[in-house]
Design a protein around this motif. Structure first.
Motif, PDB file in Angstrom:
ATOM      1  N   SER A 130      39.054  26.826  52.631  1.00 13.51           N
ATOM      2  CA  SER A 130      39.435  27.394  51.340  1.00 13.51           C
ATOM      3  C   SER A 130      40.472  28.505  51.506  1.00 13.51           C
ATOM      4  CB  SER A 130      38.198  27.972  50.646  1.00 13.51           C
ATOM      5  OG  SER A 130      38.563  28.737  49.516  1.00 13.51           O
ATOM      6  N   ASN A 131      41.443  28.530  50.590  1.00 15.70           N
ATOM      7  CA  ASN A 131      42.408  29.638  50.570  1.00 15.70           C
ATOM      8  C   ASN A 131      42.158  30.561  49.379  1.00 15.70           C
ATOM      9  OD1 ASN A 131      43.260  27.996  48.493  1.00 15.70           O
ATOM     10  ND2 ASN A 131      45.377  27.784  49.195  1.00 15.70           N
ATOM     11  N   PHE A 132      40.938  30.495  48.818  1.00 13.29           N
ATOM     12  CA  PHE A 132      40.551  31.412  47.757  1.00 13.29           C
ATOM     13  C   PHE A 132      40.169  32.763  48.362  1.00 13.29           C
ATOM     14  CE2 PHE A 132      38.844  27.752  44.902  1.00 13.29           C
ATOM     15  CZ  PHE A 132      40.145  27.405  44.583  1.00 13.29           C
ATOM     16  N   ILE A 133      40.426  33.824  47.604  1.00 11.62           N
ATOM     17  CA  ILE A 133      39.933  35.125  48.023  1.00 11.62           C
ATOM     18  C   ILE A 133      38.407  35.123  47.894  1.00 11.62           C
ATOM     19  CG2 ILE A 133      42.057  36.323  47.357  1.00 11.62           C
ATOM     20  CD1 ILE A 133      40.610  37.275  44.829  1.00 11.62           C
ATOM     21  N   SER A 134      37.745  35.983  48.610  1.00 11.67           N
ATOM     22  CA  SER A 134      36.282  36.030  48.577  1.00 11.67           C
ATOM     23  C   SER A 134      35.793  36.734  47.311  1.00 11.67           C
ATOM     24  CB  SER A 134      35.748  36.771  49.798  1.00 11.67           C
ATOM     25  OG  SER A 134      36.138  38.136  49.752  1.00 11.67           O
ATOM     26  N   LYS A 135      34.511  36.580  47.041  1.00 13.50           N
ATOM     27  CA  LYS A 135      33.905  37.276  45.910  1.00 13.50           C
ATOM     28  C   LYS A 135      33.998  38.791  46.099  1.00 13.50           C
ATOM     29  CE  LYS A 135      30.519  33.985  44.075  1.00 13.50           C
ATOM     30  NZ  LYS A 135      29.085  33.796  43.727  1.00 13.50           N
ATOM     31  N   GLU A 136      33.866  39.228  47.339  1.00 13.44           N
ATOM     32  CA  GLU A 136      33.915  40.662  47.627  1.00 13.44           C
ATOM     33  C   GLU A 136      35.289  41.238  47.285  1.00 13.44           C
ATOM     34  OE1 GLU A 136      30.622  38.792  49.556  1.00 13.44           O
ATOM     35  OE2 GLU A 136      32.769  38.343  49.712  1.00 13.44           O
ATOM     36  N   ILE A 137      36.329  40.502  47.653  1.00 11.01           N
ATOM     37  CA  ILE A 137      37.684  40.969  47.330  1.00 11.01           C
ATOM     38  C   ILE A 137      37.919  40.918  45.830  1.00 11.01           C
ATOM     39  CG2 ILE A 137      40.142  40.417  47.579  1.00 11.01           C
ATOM     40  CD1 ILE A 137      39.551  39.500  50.415  1.00 11.01           C
ATOM     41  N   ALA A 138      37.426  39.856  45.177  1.00  7.29           N
ATOM     42  CA  ALA A 138      37.572  39.744  43.720  1.00  7.29           C
ATOM     43  C   ALA A 138      36.885  40.907  43.014  1.00  7.29           C
ATOM     44  CB  ALA A 138      37.003  38.414  43.232  1.00  7.29           C
ATOM     45  N   THR A 144      45.605  33.996  44.304  1.00  9.11           N
ATOM     46  CA  THR A 144      46.553  35.104  44.502  1.00  9.11           C
ATOM     47  C   THR A 144      45.926  36.479  44.335  1.00  9.11           C
ATOM     48  OG1 THR A 144      47.219  35.169  42.162  1.00  9.11           O
ATOM     49  CG2 THR A 144      48.374  33.615  43.605  1.00  9.11           C
ATOM     50  N   GLY A 145      44.782  36.557  43.634  1.00 12.96           N
ATOM     51  CA  GLY A 145      44.165  37.847  43.370  1.00 12.96           C
ATOM     52  C   GLY A 145      44.794  38.587  42.197  1.00 12.96           C
ATOM     53  N   GLU A 146      45.725  37.951  41.501  1.00 16.50           N
ATOM     54  CA  GLU A 146      46.377  38.591  40.351  1.00 16.50           C
ATOM     55  C   GLU A 146      45.474  38.548  39.127  1.00 16.50           C
ATOM     56  OE1 GLU A 146      49.955  36.393  39.890  1.00 16.50           O
ATOM     57  OE2 GLU A 146      50.992  37.386  41.539  1.00 16.50           O
ATOM     58  N   ILE A 147      45.633  39.555  38.250  1.00 17.49           N
ATOM     59  CA  ILE A 147      44.889  39.565  36.994  1.00 17.49           C
ATOM     60  C   ILE A 147      45.535  38.538  36.069  1.00 17.49           C
ATOM     61  CG2 ILE A 147      44.065  40.936  35.048  1.00 17.49           C
ATOM     62  CD1 ILE A 147      42.946  41.791  37.764  1.00 17.49           C
ATOM     63  N   ALA A 148      44.796  37.478  35.742  1.00 24.24           N
ATOM     64  CA  ALA A 148      45.341  36.411  34.909  1.00 24.24           C
ATOM     65  C   ALA A 148      45.121  36.676  33.429  1.00 24.24           C
ATOM     66  CB  ALA A 148      44.702  35.071  35.283  1.00 24.24           C
ATOM     67  N   GLU A 149      44.037  37.376  33.108  1.00 26.71           N
ATOM     68  CA  GLU A 149      43.730  37.641  31.698  1.00 26.71           C
ATOM     69  C   GLU A 149      42.713  38.764  31.601  1.00 26.71           C
ATOM     70  OE1 GLU A 149      42.097  35.135  27.785  1.00 26.71           O
ATOM     71  OE2 GLU A 149      42.828  34.052  29.554  1.00 26.71           O
ATOM     72  N   ARG A 150      42.807  39.541  30.516  1.00 28.11           N
ATOM     73  CA  ARG A 150      41.869  40.617  30.240  1.00 28.11           C
ATOM     74  C   ARG A 150      41.505  40.553  28.760  1.00 28.11           C
ATOM     75  NH1 ARG A 150      41.619  45.786  32.499  1.00 28.11           N
ATOM     76  NH2 ARG A 150      43.622  45.398  33.518  1.00 28.11           N
ATOM     77  N   PHE A 151      40.221  40.699  28.451  1.00 22.26           N
ATOM     78  CA  PHE A 151      39.819  40.700  27.041  1.00 22.26           C
ATOM     79  C   PHE A 151      38.472  41.393  26.875  1.00 22.26           C
ATOM     80  CE2 PHE A 151      38.411  36.727  28.944  1.00 22.26           C
ATOM     81  CZ  PHE A 151      37.104  36.592  28.523  1.00 22.26           C
ATOM     82  N   ASP A 152      38.203  41.806  25.652  1.00 25.74           N
ATOM     83  CA  ASP A 152      36.926  42.437  25.312  1.00 25.74           C
ATOM     84  C   ASP A 152      35.962  41.366  24.815  1.00 25.74           C
ATOM     85  OD1 ASP A 152      37.921  44.970  25.883  1.00 25.74           O
ATOM     86  OD2 ASP A 152      38.736  45.209  23.862  1.00 25.74           O
ATOM     87  N   GLY A 153      34.689  41.571  25.045  1.00 23.15           N
ATOM     88  CA  GLY A 153      33.708  40.614  24.610  1.00 23.15           C
ATOM     89  C   GLY A 153      32.346  41.244  24.364  1.00 23.15           C
ATOM     90  N   TYR A 154      31.344  40.407  24.259  1.00 20.74           N
ATOM     91  CA  TYR A 154      29.978  40.853  24.029  1.00 20.74           C
ATOM     92  C   TYR A 154      29.031  40.025  24.870  1.00 20.74           C
ATOM     93  CZ  TYR A 154      31.938  43.016  19.813  1.00 20.74           C
ATOM     94  OH  TYR A 154      32.703  43.772  18.950  1.00 20.74           O
ATOM     95  N   TYR A 155      27.867  40.563  25.157  1.00 23.08           N
ATOM     96  CA  TYR A 155      26.812  39.764  25.767  1.00 23.08           C
ATOM     97  C   TYR A 155      25.564  39.914  24.918  1.00 23.08           C
ATOM     98  CZ  TYR A 155      24.751  44.097  27.678  1.00 23.08           C
ATOM     99  OH  TYR A 155      24.184  45.342  27.822  1.00 23.08           O
ATOM    100  N   GLY A 156      24.676  38.940  25.011  1.00 23.81           N
ATOM    101  CA  GLY A 156      23.518  38.941  24.143  1.00 23.81           C
ATOM    102  C   GLY A 156      23.902  38.495  22.750  1.00 23.81           C
ATOM    103  N   LEU A 157      22.929  38.400  21.881  1.00 18.89           N
ATOM    104  CA  LEU A 157      23.161  37.978  20.501  1.00 18.89           C
ATOM    105  C   LEU A 157      23.442  39.205  19.652  1.00 18.89           C
ATOM    106  CD1 LEU A 157      23.181  35.700  18.401  1.00 18.89           C
ATOM    107  CD2 LEU A 157      20.722  36.086  18.088  1.00 18.89           C
ATOM    108  N   ILE A 158      24.673  39.258  19.117  1.00 15.47           N
ATOM    109  CA  ILE A 158      25.063  40.376  18.267  1.00 15.47           C
ATOM    110  C   ILE A 158      24.949  39.946  16.810  1.00 15.47           C
ATOM    111  CG2 ILE A 158      26.874  42.030  17.715  1.00 15.47           C
ATOM    112  CD1 ILE A 158      25.913  42.246  20.573  1.00 15.47           C
TER     113      ILE A 158
END
Length: 211
Positions: free
Chosen positions: A127-135, A195-209
């Motif tokens: 694999s040429n993916f970065i690791s979870k630790e690096i992410a 690549t480790g680049e930020i592809a997208e950023r957004f606000d969200g929610y967890y749980g039932l709002i």
């Protein structure tokens, strides 16, 4: 005369049965298409999903039906959509689904989408993916708000971005909703797994709002 009518009825009945597609033939063709577009090693990670279905004419209307548990499909078939699940179990999260779409002659009517298979698998390389630790490190350095918990990065194929990403969720707060369950706001990053680049950023929610 009666004998002729019986023979004609039997011929029509047998002809109708003969025209019905066998499920085994459908799967043989769809398997061969997947194999032709990948290789024997990668093919072993595909399995047919029970979401597969077909479209056929019933009376004057078009309807759909499942067929994997049937020996034969019903008559008057228009299209057959075989759903495949790809799961490369050696890397958690490297999985996706794709369709093989056939007409009633078992000819492919759309290209099979296989972009979710990384090139390193075709090349039989590591694999040429970065690791979870690096992410996780990248996420911590790029979150804009101080939260209460950062979830473990989750590898997944993003169909909109057409690439594998790590989804990292920063839980900003927590409260109890009307069902007395935890809920809150989140800040979410999608990090390109290669690549480790930020592809997208957004606000969200967890749980039932409930507003």
């Amino acid at each position: 005369m009666r004998t002729k009518l019986l023979l004609l009825s039997l011929f029509i009945s047998l002809n109708g049965i003969a025209q019905r597609l066998k499920t085994s033939n459908v799967l043989r063709v769809s398997d061969s298409i997947i194999l032709q577009n990948t290789n024997s090693n990668l093919f072993s990670y595909f399995s047919v999903d029970d979401g597969s279905y077909y479209l056929y004419e019933k009376g004057k209307r078009s309807t759909t039906g499942k067929f994997l548990e049937r020996r034969k499909l019903k008559k008057n078939v228009n299209e057959i959509w075989v759903l495949y699940f790809f799961n490369y179990s050696k890397i958690a999260g490297l999985k996706a689904r794709t369709w093989v779409k056939l007409n009633n002659e078992l000819k492919l009517i759309e290209p099979v989408l296989l972009e979710f298979i990384p090139q390193f698998l075709y090349d039989d390389q590591n694999s040429n993916f970065i690791s979870k630790e690096i992410a996780l490190k990248i996420a911590v350095e790029n979150f804009k708000e101080q939260g209460i918990k950062i979830d473990e990065p989750e590898l997944r194929f993003d169909y909109k971005l057409n690439s594998y990403i790590y989804l990292v969720i920063n839980k900003l707060n927590e409260f109890k909703n009307s069902a007395n369950e935890p809920a809150g706001r989140t800040e979410v990053l999608k990090i390109n797994a290669k690549t480790g680049e930020i592809a997208e950023r957004f606000d969200g929610y967890y749980g039932l709002i409930i507003r």
